[in-house]
Design an enzyme around this catalytic site. Structure first.
Site, PDB file in Angstrom:
ATOM      1  N   TRP A 127       0.843  -1.174  -0.040  1.00 39.77           N
ATOM      2  CA  TRP A 127       0.029   0.081   0.059  1.00 39.77           C
ATOM      3  C   TRP A 127       1.013   1.129   0.013  1.00 39.77           C
ATOM      4  O   TRP A 127       1.897   1.133   0.824  1.00 39.77           O
ATOM      5  CB  TRP A 127      -0.948  -0.086   1.251  1.00 39.77           C
ATOM      6  CG  TRP A 127      -1.882   1.209   1.544  1.00 39.77           C
ATOM      7  CD1 TRP A 127      -2.474   1.708   0.341  1.00 39.77           C
ATOM      8  CD2 TRP A 127      -1.878   2.063   2.653  1.00 39.77           C
ATOM      9  NE1 TRP A 127      -3.351   2.633   0.815  1.00 39.77           N
ATOM     10  CE2 TRP A 127      -3.164   2.869   2.311  1.00 39.77           C
ATOM     11  CE3 TRP A 127      -1.488   1.740   3.973  1.00 39.77           C
ATOM     12  CZ2 TRP A 127      -3.467   3.625   3.505  1.00 39.77           C
ATOM     13  CZ3 TRP A 127      -1.838   2.784   4.828  1.00 39.77           C
ATOM     14  CH2 TRP A 127      -2.919   3.516   4.452  1.00 39.77           C
ATOM     15  N   ASP A 208      -0.578  -5.311   9.278  1.00 35.88           N
ATOM     16  CA  ASP A 208      -1.946  -4.389   8.862  1.00 35.88           C
ATOM     17  C   ASP A 208      -2.942  -5.036   8.208  1.00 35.88           C
ATOM     18  O   ASP A 208      -2.698  -5.642   7.284  1.00 35.88           O
ATOM     19  CB  ASP A 208      -1.155  -3.307   7.733  1.00 35.88           C
ATOM     20  CG  ASP A 208      -2.236  -2.266   7.416  1.00 35.88           C
ATOM     21  OD1 ASP A 208      -3.323  -2.258   7.787  1.00 35.88           O
ATOM     22  OD2 ASP A 208      -1.911  -1.392   6.449  1.00 35.88           O
ATOM     23  N   ALA A 210      -6.603  -4.628   7.361  1.00 36.43           N
ATOM     24  CA  ALA A 210      -7.689  -3.439   6.903  1.00 36.43           C
ATOM     25  C   ALA A 210      -8.927  -4.157   6.188  1.00 36.43           C
ATOM     26  O   ALA A 210      -9.870  -3.346   6.063  1.00 36.43           O
ATOM     27  CB  ALA A 210      -6.888  -2.337   5.959  1.00 36.43           C
ATOM     28  N   LYS A 243     -13.501  -0.569   6.150  1.00 32.65           N
ATOM     29  CA  LYS A 243     -14.059  -1.302   4.999  1.00 32.65           C
ATOM     30  C   LYS A 243     -15.099  -2.222   5.470  1.00 32.65           C
ATOM     31  O   LYS A 243     -16.096  -2.206   5.112  1.00 32.65           O
ATOM     32  CB  LYS A 243     -12.999  -2.293   4.253  1.00 32.65           C
ATOM     33  CG  LYS A 243     -12.102  -1.193   3.226  1.00 32.65           C
ATOM     34  CD  LYS A 243     -11.070  -0.229   3.934  1.00 32.65           C
ATOM     35  CE  LYS A 243     -10.021   0.168   2.975  1.00 32.65           C
ATOM     36  NZ  LYS A 243      -9.243   1.182   3.601  1.00 32.65           N
TER      37      LYS A 243
END
Length: 395
Positions: A127, A208, A210, A243
């Site tokens: 990312w 991470d 997400a 999300k």
């Protein structure tokens, strides 16, 4: 002073969004921006979120500060959601943050506090904000091989070879699930090998996560993060609610620091609260309040999980449709990996020039590295994308 400020590079995705808005063509497709969209092209408010907001509006009596670490019930709920019973609650320090990005930034800040000389290793590709933040903070960082563009799969041999050169105390940044931007995930066996390497090399994992719930399900998507937290002495976890709860603009996230409990966990909790104070003081509460209400109410949680499952299976169906259509039109298995990937993103393996052709000739907007947002499609636009891609690669 202002005249001496350096010019900042333009954000390529925000630029792409602007170009899409200015495109007068009716038949255009936005696959660049990284937000979930339903078949009508809208980012809806989830049913459970709407219900929780109504209850909150009727019952909330104050807008006073909560705590530097955020509401305890939110932190408890997030630790339970992400870690399950992988570790005892007493082993996980946790604070609320302004979104998953805030959690990532705070995680890097914690690294600077505790391991100022550490190098942060990140997947290639990763990312964009990961590298951008590391550069801004002047934190040493290096890439490790992760994605084989030729096969559309994880380059696991390259990944292990690169991480085997990391020094003790270095930090390894991993994606918990639904890798952004590739969509290619580690298998369970590969996660276990990564854990072995982390422990052998005395490396600190930072995960991470997400997109929990967007890949193979809430529990399955947490396999890697739970394994790492249970098996490694220390783990950092940056979690986002943008999300899976659809609360993008509420900036709802959490940073966890898992250790073996005792003084280290207490010290980590104090350090996380300290960093909150230095960077933004008290974290946003509205989105966090909604998330904790949903996760602690049986009916709301059941409805949220049902809608999240609809979102997940809908994206899987689009992946399968796109892969099948591309196979039919190209008469090859070149794009079969799209159906095997998970989450919102996949990289098509097209050059930046070919992505320009998609945009200019077909009105299809994707990032120059060929990342597309699967959730930007629907059953009607999949054939349009497949036809355009087949024409571009067919020359």
């Amino acid at each position: 002073m202002f005249s001496a400020l350096p010019d900042q590079p333009e954000d390529k995705i925000l630029k792409l969004m602007q170009m899409f808005r200015e495109d007068p063509r009716e038949q255009k497709i936005d696959l660049g921006v990284g937000v979930y969209k339903d078949p009508d092209g809208k980012t809806p408010i989830m049913r459970a979120v709407k219900a929780a907001e109504k209850t909150l509006w009727e019952t909330e009596t104050t807008k006073s500060y909560v705590a530097l670490a955020g509401a305890p019930e939110f932190n408890d709920a997030m630790v339970a959601l992400v870690l399950g019973d992988a570790v005892p609650r007493a082993e996980a320090a946790c604070v609320a943050t302004p979104g998953g990005t805030g959690a990532v930034r705070q995680g890097f800040d914690l690294v600077k506090l505790g391991r100022a000389d550490a190098t942060v290793w990140y997947s290639s590709p990763t990312w964009g904000n990961h590298v951008s933040i590391l550069k801004h903070m002047n934190v040493a960082h290096k890439p490790y091989r992760y994605f084989d563009a030729a096969t559309g799969e994880v380059d696991f041999v390259g990944m292990i070879a690169d991480l085997a050169t990391a020094l003790p105390g270095d930090v390894v940044l991993l994606h918990g699930c639904c890798h952004n931007p590739t969509g290619a995930n580690l298998t369970h066996a590969q996660w276990r090998q990564v854990v072995e390497l982390l422990n052998e090399r005395d490396l600190i994992p930072m995960i991470d996560i997400a997109y929990q719930g967007f890949g193979d399900g809430l529990e399955e998507d947490a396999f890697g993060v739970r394994l790492v937290a249970a098996e490694c002495p220390e783990t950092l976890i940056a979690a986002s609610c943008s999300k899976n709860f659809g609360v993008y603009r509420e900036r709802t996230g959490a940073l966890m620091a898992v250790s073996r409990g005792g003084a280290d966990t207490v010290r980590a909790q104090k350090s996380l609260a300290y960093l909150n104070r230095q960077n933004f003081s008290f974290p946003p509460d509205h989105g966090a309040r909604l998330v904790s209400m949903i996760l602690t109410d049986e009916a709301l949680k059941a409805d949220w999980m049902a809608e999240l499952e609809e979102v997940r299976t809908g994206m899987l169906a689009l992946r399968e449709q796109l892969a099948a259509e591309l196979k039919r039109l190209t008469n090859s298995d070149r794009f079969d990996f799209i159906a095997r990937h998970r989450g919102m993103f996949s990289m098509l393996g097209l050059s930046s020039e070919e992505m320009d052709v998609l945009r200019e000739s077909h009105g299809i907007y994707g990032v120059s590295d060929s990342r597309i947002n699967i959730a930007g499609l629907n059953s009607r636009t999949v054939p349009l994308l497949a036809k355009a891609v087949a024409e571009v690669v067919g020359g």
